[in-house]
Design a protein around this motif. Structure first.
Motif, mmCIF file in Angstrom:
data_model
loop_
_atom_site.group_PDB
_atom_site.id
_atom_site.type_symbol
_atom_site.label_atom_id
_atom_site.label_comp_id
_atom_site.label_asym_id
_atom_site.label_seq_id
_atom_site.Cartn_x
_atom_site.Cartn_y
_atom_site.Cartn_z
ATOM 1 N N LEU A 45 32.669 32.838 40.260
ATOM 2 C CA LEU A 45 32.753 32.904 38.752
ATOM 3 C C LEU A 45 31.437 33.295 38.124
ATOM 4 N N THR A 46 30.263 32.669 38.620
ATOM 5 C CA THR A 46 29.037 33.066 38.233
ATOM 6 C C THR A 46 28.479 34.427 38.541
ATOM 7 N N ASP A 47 28.936 34.978 39.659
ATOM 8 C CA ASP A 47 28.806 36.433 39.913
ATOM 9 C C ASP A 47 29.573 37.228 38.914
ATOM 10 N N LEU A 48 30.859 36.984 38.779
ATOM 11 C CA LEU A 48 31.437 37.925 37.749
ATOM 12 C C LEU A 48 30.820 37.528 36.332
ATOM 13 N N PHE A 49 30.252 36.705 36.149
ATOM 14 C CA PHE A 49 29.755 36.203 34.738
ATOM 15 C C PHE A 49 28.562 37.373 34.510
ATOM 16 N N HIS A 50 27.714 37.270 35.513
ATOM 17 C CA HIS A 50 26.485 38.223 35.250
ATOM 18 C C HIS A 50 26.626 39.667 35.615
ATOM 19 N N HIS A 51 27.751 40.089 36.512
ATOM 20 C CA HIS A 51 27.912 41.301 36.702
ATOM 21 C C HIS A 51 28.945 42.080 36.281
ATOM 22 N N HIS A 52 29.896 41.309 35.906
ATOM 23 C CA HIS A 52 31.380 42.249 35.574
ATOM 24 C C HIS A 52 31.856 41.170 34.160
ATOM 25 N N ARG A 53 31.398 41.390 33.135
ATOM 26 C CA ARG A 53 31.873 40.758 32.008
ATOM 27 C C ARG A 53 33.197 40.613 31.462
ATOM 28 N N VAL A 54 33.540 41.992 31.445
ATOM 29 C CA VAL A 54 35.090 41.954 31.072
ATOM 30 C C VAL A 54 36.052 41.547 32.015
ATOM 31 N N GLU A 55 35.796 41.801 33.368
ATOM 32 C CA GLU A 55 36.559 41.029 34.345
ATOM 33 C C GLU A 55 36.566 39.643 34.290
ATOM 34 N N TYR A 56 35.394 39.011 34.120
ATOM 35 C CA TYR A 56 35.183 37.795 33.751
ATOM 36 C C TYR A 56 35.981 37.173 32.690
ATOM 37 N N ALA A 57 36.022 37.795 31.634
ATOM 38 C CA ALA A 57 36.747 37.393 30.454
ATOM 39 C C ALA A 57 38.320 37.357 30.625
ATOM 40 N N ILE A 58 38.815 38.331 31.404
ATOM 41 C CA ILE A 58 40.285 38.367 31.531
ATOM 42 C C ILE A 58 40.434 37.339 32.639
ATOM 43 N N ALA A 59 39.763 37.136 33.682
ATOM 44 C CA ALA A 59 40.046 36.136 34.620
ATOM 45 C C ALA A 59 39.921 34.711 33.903
ATOM 46 N N ALA A 60 38.996 34.623 33.162
ATOM 47 C CA ALA A 60 38.697 33.122 32.542
ATOM 48 C C ALA A 60 40.125 32.770 31.740
ATOM 49 N N ILE A 61 40.852 33.587 31.122
ATOM 50 C CA ILE A 61 41.740 33.635 30.305
ATOM 51 C C ILE A 61 43.180 33.153 31.079
ATOM 52 N N LEU A 62 43.240 34.120 32.252
ATOM 53 C CA LEU A 62 44.491 34.151 33.056
ATOM 54 C C LEU A 62 44.163 32.613 33.778
ATOM 55 N N ILE A 63 43.236 32.374 34.424
ATOM 56 C CA ILE A 63 42.736 31.059 35.283
ATOM 57 C C ILE A 63 43.238 29.811 34.513
ATOM 58 N N MET A 64 42.806 29.931 33.301
ATOM 59 C CA MET A 64 42.729 28.749 32.322
ATOM 60 C C MET A 64 44.462 28.578 31.940
ATOM 61 N N ILE A 65 45.107 29.762 31.799
ATOM 62 C CA ILE A 65 46.510 29.694 31.285
ATOM 63 C C ILE A 65 47.318 29.241 32.563
ATOM 64 N N VAL A 66 46.742 29.516 33.907
ATOM 65 C CA VAL A 66 47.929 29.352 35.239
ATOM 66 C C VAL A 66 47.521 27.832 35.391
ATOM 67 N N GLN A 67 46.241 27.462 35.194
ATOM 68 C CA GLN A 67 45.802 26.069 35.554
ATOM 69 C C GLN A 67 46.562 25.219 34.476
ATOM 70 N N ALA A 68 46.568 25.568 33.413
ATOM 71 C CA ALA A 68 47.400 24.563 32.181
ATOM 72 C C ALA A 68 48.962 24.605 32.642
ATOM 73 N N VAL A 69 49.355 25.623 32.959
ATOM 74 C CA VAL A 69 50.825 25.496 33.376
ATOM 75 C C VAL A 69 51.086 24.693 34.754
#
Lengths: 87, 307
Positions: A45-69
């Motif tokens: 996640l740290t690598d994604l945050f520093h180098h691929h911000r859009v992918e980080y944003a999409i991954a963050a939302i998806l991971i959060m939703i998946v974890q919640a469910v």
């Protein structure tokens, strides 16, 4: 909306024991989750945050939703299993 | 545990516990608990821009859990939620740009902190006053025999909400699920726009603004306001989270850990609403924003001032 039926004291005590057991089992699973999953996720996640911000944003939302469910589903089935054994 | 994205070092057990408490509060009050989660994160060293974005994405996961519970209890007005999403999205954009502007001048912590303190204190005072006045309204004979959920919600400012409903702010819409015969779409959009702006500027779902606004300004019954607010937040918080994440304001690891506790807390909190009537829920909510304000003061005094 339906009115909740009144419970007697033995039903309330049983519900309380079920809830406590549910929380205990859930807590053990949570600790396992921390050590097995979150430590490995950190570097990626740290690598994604520093180098691929859009992918980080999409991954963050998806991971959060998946974890919640997933967590809610696990929590539901633990409680159902516990209450099923006691009934 | 060190969190390299935001640079904070926090005990994960603390984050789980915080998430659990906030989850119960969110499920019970329908306000997400960010008025406590955000200030608590700030007090423990997370920079304010990360507090805002991280709390917002934390809301996405937590709200899905609580909203499903409220949906099953019949507390969600879908038509109202659909209209509110539009206004909220517009408001979110404004809030995100506000944070970016403050980051450029290095004043995020101080400005957001002070605004949050003022907002929390005002909300606390107002909700306490209104709910206390509502509790003084005597129950009828029929209401005394009913469960809390079956009683019609009593609002001290009911006439004010009725006046707002009659305002000519664009086309009118009926909300039969909420018991509203006619209300202007503009009023709903305005309330949700302000909520969206606060959400993306102060963090979290801004339910502490939106939920009281839905009850006092739009006249939505409290239980439906709680459920609909949570349902609508899932969409608007996702969009706000994306915006903040792209701009580098989200530490996902902190949010994931908090959410593990919130998942259980939210189910407990949502179930509890069926045992209390509206004014008692609102009165119990009233002191909580003050705790949030206190945590921000602590954070500002212990080293975040001037950032």
């Amino acid at each position: 909306m339906a009115n909740p039926l009144p419970k007697n004291s033995s039903e309330e005590a049983r519900d309380l024991r079920s809830s406590l057991l549910h929380l205990t089992v859930y807590s053990v699973l949570l600790l396992s989750y921390f050590f097995l999953v979150l430590r490995f996720l950190s570097k990626w996640l740290t690598d994604l945050f520093h180098h691929h911000r859009v992918e980080y944003a999409i991954a963050a939302i998806l991971i959060m939703i998946v974890q919640a469910v997933v967590l809610e589903t696990i929590s539901y089935w633990i409680l159902k299993l516990i209450r099923g054994k006691r009934s | 545990m060190h969190f390299p994205i935001s640079g904070a070092t926090i005990d994960p057990i603390y984050l789980v516990s915080l998430g659990f408490i906030v989850g119960i509060l969110g499920g019970f009050f329908g306000v997400g608990g960010s008025f406590l989660a955000g200030p608590a994160l700030f007090a423990f060293g997370v920079p304010m821009n990360f507090v805002v974005g991280t709390d917002l994405i934390h809301i996405v996961g937590k709200s899905i859990v609580a909203a499903r519970k409220h949906w099953s209890q019949g507390n969600v007005d879908l038509r109202l939620a659909a209209i509110m999403v539009i206004g909220t999205i517009a408001g979110v954009q404004v809030g995100v740009e506000g944070i970016e502007a403050l980051k450029k001048i290095g004043r995020v912590d101080l400005v957001v902190g002070v605004i949050a303190i003022v907002v929390y204190i005002c909300i606390s005072i107002f909700v306490a006053f209104e709910s206390w006045q509502s509790l003084k309204i005597p129950l009828t004979k029929k209401e005394r025999t009913q469960s809390p959920m079956a009683r019609k919600d009593k609002l001290f400012f009911a006439r004010f909400a009725q006046w707002i409903q009659r305002l000519p702010l664009g086309p009118k819409v009926a909300l039969p699920f909420s018991g509203i015969k006619s209300i202007s779409v503009g009023a709903i959009l305005l309330v949700s726009f302000v909520g969206g702006a606060f959400s993306s500027f102060l963090g979290g779902g801004a339910g502490y603004i939106r939920m009281p606004s839905m009850v006092y300004l739009l006249g939505i019954p409290t239980h439906i306001a709680v459920g609909t607010d949570l349902f609508e937040i899932v969409v608007s918080a996702s969009i706000g989270s994306y915006e903040h994440a792209v701009k580098g304001n989200v530490d996902l690891l902190i949010a994931l850990i908090m959410q593990t506790g919130a998942a259980v807390g939210a189910q407990i909190g949502a179930t509890l609403t069926q045992y209390f009537r509206g004014p008692w829920i609102r009165l119990a909510f009233a002191p909580l924003p003050l705790i949030g304000a206190g945590l921000i003061v602590y954070g500002l005094l212990t080293g975040h001032h001037g950032k």
